[in-house]
Write a protein that holds these residues in place. Structure first.
Motif: not given
Length: 110
Positions: A23-34, A65-70
């Protein structure tokens, strides 16, 4: 927010750790909720898995900011002796490709 898929019982071929990593590989900015909704896990379980992956060097994050980038280390070798020599990139090439084919969206690059 992503809709929560129906729950699943019984065993599966892919671990929760692999699902979260994909899921993180698909979107490095994905939220934990998603991630939780996609992987059918609780947010607490996803946070624990992310912590595991970070502690062992498979994953790191930066706060913007409020976003994690993995960021995933694609050259990190898988943990189990049966997969000796296989890298995270080889695992994700299967999982992320499959996900992109299912959704019709292009797979993210590591």
């Amino acid at each position: 927010m992503v809709g929560v898929p129906a729950s699943h019982t019984g065993w599966t071929f892919i671990t929760s750790h692999a699902r979260v990593l994909a899921a993180i590989a698909d979107n490095p900015n994905v939220r934990v909720r998603d991630i939780a909704a996609r992987c059918r896990l609780t947010e607490r379980a996803v946070a624990r898995i992310i912590s595991d992956l970070e502690q062992d060097g498979y994953l790191s994050h930066t706060r913007e900011g409020r976003t994690n980038t993995y960021s995933i280390d694609p050259d990190k070798v898988l943990r189990h002796p049966a997969e000796a020599g296989l890298t995270v990139a080889s695992l994700l090439s299967l999982l992320v490709q499959d996900e992109s084919e299912r959704t019709g969206e292009p797979a993210a690059r590591l």
